[in-house]
Motif scaffolding. Structure first.
Motif, PDB file in Angstrom:
ATOM      1  N   GLU A 246       0.801  -1.227   0.000  1.00 39.27           N
ATOM      2  CA  GLU A 246       0.000   0.000   0.000  1.00 39.27           C
ATOM      3  C   GLU A 246       0.837   1.281   0.000  1.00 39.27           C
ATOM      4  O   GLU A 246       0.304   2.362  -0.249  1.00 39.27           O
ATOM      5  N   ASN A 247       2.138   1.168   0.293  1.00 39.45           N
ATOM      6  CA  ASN A 247       2.944   2.372   0.500  1.00 39.45           C
ATOM      7  C   ASN A 247       4.249   2.315  -0.285  1.00 39.45           C
ATOM      8  O   ASN A 247       5.120   1.473  -0.013  1.00 39.45           O
ATOM      9  N   GLU A 248       4.387   3.221  -1.215  1.00 41.59           N
ATOM     10  CA  GLU A 248       5.561   3.285  -2.072  1.00 41.59           C
ATOM     11  C   GLU A 248       6.835   3.525  -1.268  1.00 41.59           C
ATOM     12  O   GLU A 248       7.923   3.047  -1.641  1.00 41.59           O
ATOM     13  N   CYS A 249       6.729   4.230  -0.150  1.00 46.43           N
ATOM     14  CA  CYS A 249       7.918   4.547   0.645  1.00 46.43           C
ATOM     15  C   CYS A 249       8.584   3.308   1.248  1.00 46.43           C
ATOM     16  O   CYS A 249       9.725   3.372   1.710  1.00 46.43           O
ATOM     17  N   LEU A 250       7.891   2.157   1.227  1.00 50.34           N
ATOM     18  CA  LEU A 250       8.446   0.925   1.798  1.00 50.34           C
ATOM     19  C   LEU A 250       9.043   0.003   0.736  1.00 50.34           C
ATOM     20  O   LEU A 250       9.512  -1.093   1.066  1.00 50.34           O
ATOM     21  N   LYS A 251       9.058   0.431  -0.515  1.00 53.35           N
ATOM     22  CA  LYS A 251       9.428  -0.483  -1.609  1.00 53.35           C
ATOM     23  C   LYS A 251      10.867  -0.999  -1.488  1.00 53.35           C
ATOM     24  O   LYS A 251      11.161  -2.129  -1.913  1.00 53.35           O
ATOM     25  N   ASP A 252      11.764  -0.217  -0.911  1.00 52.06           N
ATOM     26  CA  ASP A 252      13.161  -0.640  -0.798  1.00 52.06           C
ATOM     27  C   ASP A 252      13.515  -1.148   0.595  1.00 52.06           C
ATOM     28  O   ASP A 252      14.696  -1.360   0.909  1.00 52.06           O
ATOM     29  N   ILE A 253      12.509  -1.344   1.439  1.00 48.26           N
ATOM     30  CA  ILE A 253      12.736  -1.811   2.811  1.00 48.26           C
ATOM     31  C   ILE A 253      12.336  -3.275   2.923  1.00 48.26           C
ATOM     32  O   ILE A 253      11.318  -3.704   2.370  1.00 48.26           O
ATOM     33  N   GLU A 254      13.131  -4.048   3.647  1.00 51.58           N
ATOM     34  CA  GLU A 254      12.820  -5.463   3.855  1.00 51.58           C
ATOM     35  C   GLU A 254      11.619  -5.584   4.803  1.00 51.58           C
ATOM     36  O   GLU A 254      11.679  -5.130   5.952  1.00 51.58           O
ATOM     37  N   VAL A 255      10.556  -6.183   4.299  1.00 49.44           N
ATOM     38  CA  VAL A 255       9.343  -6.386   5.093  1.00 49.44           C
ATOM     39  C   VAL A 255       9.015  -7.870   5.071  1.00 49.44           C
ATOM     40  O   VAL A 255       8.839  -8.459   4.000  1.00 49.44           O
ATOM     41  N   LEU A 256       8.928  -8.490   6.242  1.00 44.54           N
ATOM     42  CA  LEU A 256       8.612  -9.912   6.364  1.00 44.54           C
ATOM     43  C   LEU A 256       7.279 -10.051   7.064  1.00 44.54           C
ATOM     44  O   LEU A 256       7.068  -9.494   8.133  1.00 44.54           O
ATOM     45  N   SER A 257       6.385 -10.814   6.451  1.00 42.33           N
ATOM     46  CA  SER A 257       5.022 -10.943   6.981  1.00 42.33           C
ATOM     47  C   SER A 257       4.779 -12.371   7.448  1.00 42.33           C
ATOM     48  O   SER A 257       5.211 -13.328   6.801  1.00 42.33           O
ATOM     49  N   ASP A 258       4.085 -12.500   8.592  1.00 41.41           N
ATOM     50  CA  ASP A 258       3.684 -13.811   9.102  1.00 41.41           C
ATOM     51  C   ASP A 258       4.878 -14.755   9.315  1.00 41.41           C
ATOM     52  O   ASP A 258       4.857 -15.922   8.932  1.00 41.41           O
ATOM     53  N   VAL A 259       5.918 -14.232   9.923  1.00 38.41           N
ATOM     54  CA  VAL A 259       7.099 -15.047  10.238  1.00 38.41           C
ATOM     55  C   VAL A 259       6.758 -15.994  11.386  1.00 38.41           C
ATOM     56  O   VAL A 259       6.285 -15.552  12.438  1.00 38.41           O
ATOM     57  N   PRO A 260       6.962 -17.313  11.222  1.00 41.35           N
ATOM     58  CA  PRO A 260       6.565 -18.257  12.275  1.00 41.35           C
ATOM     59  C   PRO A 260       7.425 -18.201  13.533  1.00 41.35           C
ATOM     60  O   PRO A 260       6.986 -18.593  14.604  1.00 41.35           O
ATOM     61  N   ASP A 261       8.665 -17.717  13.417  1.00 38.74           N
ATOM     62  CA  ASP A 261       9.564 -17.672  14.569  1.00 38.74           C
ATOM     63  C   ASP A 261      10.322 -16.343  14.546  1.00 38.74           C
ATOM     64  O   ASP A 261      11.204 -16.137  13.709  1.00 38.74           O
ATOM     65  N   LEU A 262       9.986 -15.459  15.479  1.00 40.82           N
ATOM     66  CA  LEU A 262      10.612 -14.140  15.531  1.00 40.82           C
ATOM     67  C   LEU A 262      12.000 -14.171  16.162  1.00 40.82           C
ATOM     68  O   LEU A 262      12.809 -13.266  15.943  1.00 40.82           O
ATOM     69  N   ASP A 263      12.278 -15.183  16.956  1.00 35.60           N
ATOM     70  CA  ASP A 263      13.454 -15.163  17.814  1.00 35.60           C
ATOM     71  C   ASP A 263      14.775 -14.955  17.069  1.00 35.60           C
ATOM     72  O   ASP A 263      15.613 -14.155  17.514  1.00 35.60           O
ATOM     73  N   PRO A 264      15.020 -15.635  15.933  1.00 30.05           N
ATOM     74  CA  PRO A 264      16.295 -15.391  15.237  1.00 30.05           C
ATOM     75  C   PRO A 264      16.455 -13.937  14.795  1.00 30.05           C
ATOM     76  O   PRO A 264      17.570 -13.401  14.806  1.00 30.05           O
ATOM     77  N   TYR A 265      15.370 -13.295  14.431  1.00 32.99           N
ATOM     78  CA  TYR A 265      15.432 -11.906  13.986  1.00 32.99           C
ATOM     79  C   TYR A 265      15.677 -10.965  15.160  1.00 32.99           C
ATOM     80  O   TYR A 265      16.385  -9.963  15.034  1.00 32.99           O
ATOM     81  N   LEU A 266      15.083 -11.289  16.309  1.00 37.93           N
ATOM     82  CA  LEU A 266      15.336 -10.492  17.505  1.00 37.93           C
ATOM     83  C   LEU A 266      16.804 -10.576  17.911  1.00 37.93           C
ATOM     84  O   LEU A 266      17.426  -9.571  18.261  1.00 37.93           O
TER      85      LEU A 266
END
Length: 367
Positions: A246-266
């Motif tokens: 929905e937002n052009e300003c996010l086109k070059d940003i890494e966005v991950l949706s519905d990740v089953p395990d957040l812990d490695p990213y934290l």
């Protein structure tokens, strides 16, 4: 303690847990440890696995007229009231189900009713529901009525923090009996903290589901702060792929949706960025960040309910210049990636074990 508890909650948890779901599971676990798992019976209002049809939506809207919301119906409540007669305590894990407390009392339930306010729901849904939603006023009225029922018909009211307590007092003339902050079971399995420093171009992580205050906060950050700092930005949250689309300003940003395990990213993140400006209750993402010993740069709203030295955690910022300066300070002088003060704060105040004594006091007092 051998009381039998009926634990009424929104839905059965899947692998991907939103903030409220994590808090609900922790409440269930605390009660199970105190009275025995065999003495706590869950009652799920919402059937996660049933696909809704148009008739379900029609009935849901109709029942809202009579103050039944979030999957409740008169038949469902009658069944819960009947089932509750076999239990000493009914623990209602969300004030939006206040009509259950009302019907229990009206039907002569002789046990104790405890209601846990995850938020002041009237405020929470006021921020959540778009003004474009048809019948928004009807929904908010229903939610307000259920918050009032929870205050009126529960023997024990639990709120997260003093701000919510003051709101309950001003809106419904009911002070909470206990304040129990958000707490989560410990998921951090990191070994002895390393001496690794944050990167010169730090990896900054935003956690949040697709939800109006989260969306507004991260878009504000991307537009007002990100152009002025040299960082790697990552956004993770349930449904957030939609925000990127929905937002052009996010086109070059890494966005991950519905990740089953957040812990490695934290664990990987150098800094947690939490630019949230609206809401009620406390932010679970802040508790998770403390749990993993993260450096946190966040707004006053994201830190609401957390008593801490914010400079030792990272920084409390509410304006673009404050965020820019705080982030640039990390870039100029890298700090330990593992923030021992954050971890200490979690263990001492916001872990499962840290709130167990208060839950124990609640059960002792009502018995």
């Amino acid at each position: 303690m051998s009381s039998k508890v009926l634990f009424i909650t929104y839905k059965r948890s899947k692998n991907i847990l939103e903030g409220g779901g994590q808090c609900s599971r922790n409440n269930f676990d605390c009660l199970s440890k105190l009275v025995g798992a065999e003495n706590v019976t869950p009652c799920y209002i919402h059937d996660e696995y049933k696909k809704k049809n148009i008739w379900d939506y029609f009935c849901g809207a109709l029942f809202t007229l009579f103050n039944y919301y979030y999957g409740l119906s008169p038949l469902r409540v009658r069944r819960i009231v009947k089932e509750a007669s076999h239990f000493d305590i009914v623990f209602i894990d969300r004030s939006i189900f206040g009509i259950i407390a009302k019907k229990l009392r009206q039907n002569g339930y002789s046990g104790k009713i405890i209601t846990y306010f995850h938020n002041v729901e009237t405020v929470y849904f006021g921020a959540k529901l778009s003004k474009k939603i048809p019948f928004r006023g009807l929904f908010l009225h229903c939610i307000d009525v259920n918050d009032r029922y929870s205050c009126t018909y529960s023997q024990v009211v639990i709120a997260l923090n003093s701000r919510d307590g003051k709101l309950l007092s001003s809106l419904y003339n009911r002070n909470p009996d206990y304040l129990i902050p958000i707490a989560l079971p410990d998921r951090c399995t990191m070994d002895i903290p390393s001496e690794e420093k944050t990167a010169k171009r730090p990896l900054c992580l935003f956690l949040g589901t697709y939800f109006k205050p989260n969306n507004q906060g991260i878009l504000w950050f991307v537009n007002q702060v990100l152009p002025h700092v040299n960082i790697q930005m990552r956004i993770i949250g349930k449904g957030m792929a939609r925000l990127k689309a929905e937002n052009e300003c996010l086109k070059d940003i890494e966005v991950l949706s519905d990740v089953p395990d957040l812990d490695p990213y934290l664990k990987q993140a150098d800094i947690m960025i939490l630019p949230v400006f609206d809401g009620s209750g406390m932010k679970v993402k802040t508790c998770e960040s403390l749990m993993f010993g993260k450096n946190i740069i966040a707004t006053s709203e994201a830190f609401e309910g957390y008593t801490a030295d914010y400079d030792r955690i990272g920084a409390r910022c509410d304006t673009p210049p404050q965020f820019i300066e705080a982030i640039n300070a990390f870039c100029r002088e890298p700090r330990p990636k593992y923030n021992q003060y954050s971890r200490f704060l979690y263990l001492s105040c916001y872990s499962n074990e840290s709130v167990m004594d208060t839950f124990k006091t609640v059960l002792q007092d009502i018995n």
